[in-house]
Design a protein around this motif. Sequence first.
Motif, short mmCIF file in Angstrom:
data_model
loop_
_atom_site.label_atom_id
_atom_site.label_comp_id
_atom_site.label_asym_id
_atom_site.label_seq_id
_atom_site.Cartn_x
_atom_site.Cartn_y
_atom_site.Cartn_z
N ILE A 1 -51.70 30.32 -5.81
CA ILE A 1 -51.30 31.81 -6.68
C ILE A 1 -50.30 32.50 -5.87
CG2 ILE A 1 -52.16 33.61 -7.48
CD1 ILE A 1 -54.84 32.31 -8.44
N PRO A 2 -50.49 32.59 -4.65
CA PRO A 2 -49.45 33.50 -3.86
C PRO A 2 -47.94 33.20 -3.92
CG PRO A 2 -51.53 33.56 -2.57
CD PRO A 2 -51.58 32.62 -3.67
N THR A 3 -47.90 31.49 -3.69
CA THR A 3 -46.64 31.04 -3.53
C THR A 3 -46.09 30.86 -5.24
OG1 THR A 3 -47.36 29.38 -2.02
CG2 THR A 3 -45.47 28.80 -3.37
N GLN A 4 -46.87 30.96 -6.13
CA GLN A 4 -46.26 30.93 -7.39
C GLN A 4 -45.80 32.26 -7.87
OE1 GLN A 4 -48.72 29.27 -10.83
NE2 GLN A 4 -50.20 28.23 -9.28
N LEU A 5 -46.55 33.39 -7.53
CA LEU A 5 -46.06 34.75 -7.49
C LEU A 5 -44.79 34.93 -6.79
CD1 LEU A 5 -49.39 36.80 -7.22
CD2 LEU A 5 -48.02 36.48 -9.39
N ASN A 6 -44.64 34.57 -5.54
CA ASN A 6 -43.42 34.62 -4.75
C ASN A 6 -42.45 33.89 -5.43
OD1 ASN A 6 -44.52 36.46 -2.60
ND2 ASN A 6 -45.35 34.78 -1.31
N ASN A 7 -42.51 32.78 -5.92
CA ASN A 7 -41.58 31.93 -6.58
C ASN A 7 -40.86 32.71 -7.92
OD1 ASN A 7 -41.63 30.01 -4.63
ND2 ASN A 7 -42.73 28.64 -5.89
N ARG B 1 -41.68 45.15 -9.27
CA ARG B 1 -43.12 45.38 -9.66
C ARG B 1 -43.59 44.27 -10.81
NH1 ARG B 1 -44.83 51.52 -9.83
NH2 ARG B 1 -46.71 50.89 -9.00
N TYR B 2 -44.67 43.92 -10.62
CA TYR B 2 -45.21 42.64 -11.46
C TYR B 2 -46.64 42.75 -11.80
CZ TYR B 2 -41.13 41.36 -8.61
OH TYR B 2 -40.01 41.60 -7.89
N LEU B 3 -46.83 42.03 -12.97
CA LEU B 3 -48.16 41.71 -13.62
C LEU B 3 -48.24 40.38 -13.19
CD1 LEU B 3 -48.82 43.65 -16.90
CD2 LEU B 3 -49.11 44.64 -14.58
N ALA B 4 -49.62 39.67 -12.70
CA ALA B 4 -49.89 38.33 -12.61
C ALA B 4 -50.46 38.20 -13.88
CB ALA B 4 -50.80 38.15 -11.43
N TYR B 5 -49.60 37.21 -14.53
CA TYR B 5 -50.00 36.71 -15.98
C TYR B 5 -50.57 35.12 -15.82
CZ TYR B 5 -49.60 35.38 -20.85
OH TYR B 5 -49.83 34.66 -22.25
N PHE B 6 -51.90 35.18 -15.95
CA PHE B 6 -52.88 33.98 -15.97
C PHE B 6 -52.71 33.40 -17.23
CE2 PHE B 6 -54.28 36.05 -11.99
CZ PHE B 6 -54.72 35.12 -11.32
N LEU C 1 -63.79 33.41 -10.57
CA LEU C 1 -62.53 34.34 -11.49
C LEU C 1 -62.17 35.47 -10.60
CD1 LEU C 1 -63.75 34.52 -14.90
CD2 LEU C 1 -62.51 33.07 -14.41
N ALA C 2 -63.21 36.21 -9.83
CA ALA C 2 -62.98 37.14 -9.00
C ALA C 2 -61.86 36.91 -7.74
CB ALA C 2 -64.00 37.92 -8.22
N GLN C 3 -62.31 35.50 -7.24
CA GLN C 3 -61.74 35.02 -6.24
C GLN C 3 -59.99 34.69 -6.64
OE1 GLN C 3 -63.29 31.56 -4.81
NE2 GLN C 3 -65.34 32.75 -4.16
N GLN C 4 -59.97 34.15 -7.80
CA GLN C 4 -58.59 33.98 -8.38
C GLN C 4 -57.65 35.16 -8.53
OE1 GLN C 4 -57.82 30.68 -8.10
NE2 GLN C 4 -59.69 30.66 -7.39
N TYR C 5 -58.23 36.04 -9.40
CA TYR C 5 -57.56 37.50 -9.56
C TYR C 5 -57.21 38.15 -8.41
CZ TYR C 5 -59.90 36.26 -14.25
OH TYR C 5 -60.06 35.71 -15.52
N GLU C 6 -57.99 38.20 -7.62
CA GLU C 6 -57.81 39.03 -6.36
C GLU C 6 -56.78 38.59 -5.31
OE1 GLU C 6 -61.89 39.95 -4.76
OE2 GLU C 6 -62.33 40.78 -6.62
N GLN C 7 -56.77 37.12 -5.52
CA GLN C 7 -55.38 36.34 -4.71
C GLN C 7 -54.41 37.09 -5.20
OE1 GLN C 7 -55.32 32.16 -3.74
NE2 GLN C 7 -57.21 31.92 -4.76
N ALA C 8 -54.27 37.16 -6.43
CA ALA C 8 -52.74 37.98 -7.17
C ALA C 8 -52.79 39.16 -6.81
CB ALA C 8 -52.79 37.42 -8.52
N LEU C 9 -53.83 39.92 -7.06
CA LEU C 9 -53.80 41.35 -6.62
C LEU C 9 -53.25 41.98 -5.08
CD1 LEU C 9 -56.91 42.55 -9.06
CD2 LEU C 9 -54.17 42.87 -9.32
N ALA C 10 -53.73 40.83 -4.55
CA ALA C 10 -53.41 41.05 -2.90
C ALA C 10 -51.91 40.81 -2.46
CB ALA C 10 -54.23 40.24 -2.18
N GLU C 11 -51.26 40.32 -3.47
CA GLU C 11 -49.88 40.20 -3.14
C GLU C 11 -48.75 41.31 -3.17
OE1 GLU C 11 -48.30 37.17 -1.95
OE2 GLU C 11 -50.45 37.08 -1.65
#
Length: 319
Positions: free
Chosen positions: A65-71, A84-89, A102-112
């Motif tokens: 997820i962090p790599t997808q967001l950074n890309n 500034r961004y929203l992580a769109y699952f 779910l919390a683990q996945q979402y929080e990976q995104a919010l930590a970026e």
Amino acid sequence: MPLSDYVNTFGQHMLRQHGERVHKITIDAGFTCPNRDGSKGIGGCTFCNNSSFSPADKQKQSISIPTQLNNGKAVILKRTGARRYLAYFQAYTNTYADVDYLAQQYEQALAEENVIGLSIGTRPDCVPDEVLDLLCHYRDLGHEVWLELGLQSSYDKTLDVINRGHGFKEYVTAIKAAQKRKLPVCTHLILGLPGESSEMNQQTLSHVLDLGVEGLKLHPLHVVKGTQLARQWKNKQYQPLQMDSYIDRAVSLIELTPDDVIYHRVTGTAQKEILLAPEWCSKKWAVINGIEDEFKKRNSYQGKCYQNLSRHNLKVVYQ
């Protein structure tokens, strides 16, 4: 004039809320769907392609997820300058798992860095209370959070035809549960579904607005490889909308929508590699430009005809 001169767009809403551009970055977190894994069905909706099972897509899902967001950040920064961004699952059903996972996945995104919130795409039958409470927790921490519900149509007959695996009553339950928590919802509607007329599209909109919603997405039904819909199209059992018909229907729906509802999207595209029909669904900007031109031609705007939206034929009892 730009689309935002006629329509209350998500981009402009974010600009007003945050004082700068905010873009969604799509995430594929490797979720499945109850309509694919056998819980409710096998193969998914008739328009849903099976490319997720190909080696290429398995490889994509393996990207963190962090790599997808950074890309995604790199592309958006170069294209628009947004920071500034929203992580769109987005891919499949992004609430269809244990809440701790779910919390683990979402929080990976919010930590970026510079990810200010979440947009969670899912089905109306996959939003139990504990998931809604989790999303509200992030909202209460100050994050921008949207629940995106794929309704597509309020007609149960249509939902059966496209093998959706749920009916309108599940949407009613989900929207009421979200409203109870003041969690904003963006409802997805598809134009061009088998057997559906423009009038039926307007009745679906009427049902959705009658219940209340903060956001909407419109997209055309397109035929992609590896789907039941593709087989129906090849057998001449389904004929997609022409672009001018889609534009006419979309503009008419937007005219019937109150101006405080936010349009997250007014069209959708498919990759040329998998798109079979209609060809225009690979041309996002041609469609958007056509929608702008139609508004100009009609001397119209979002909400102009809202008072004309008929609710006298509603057949759903809201409880």
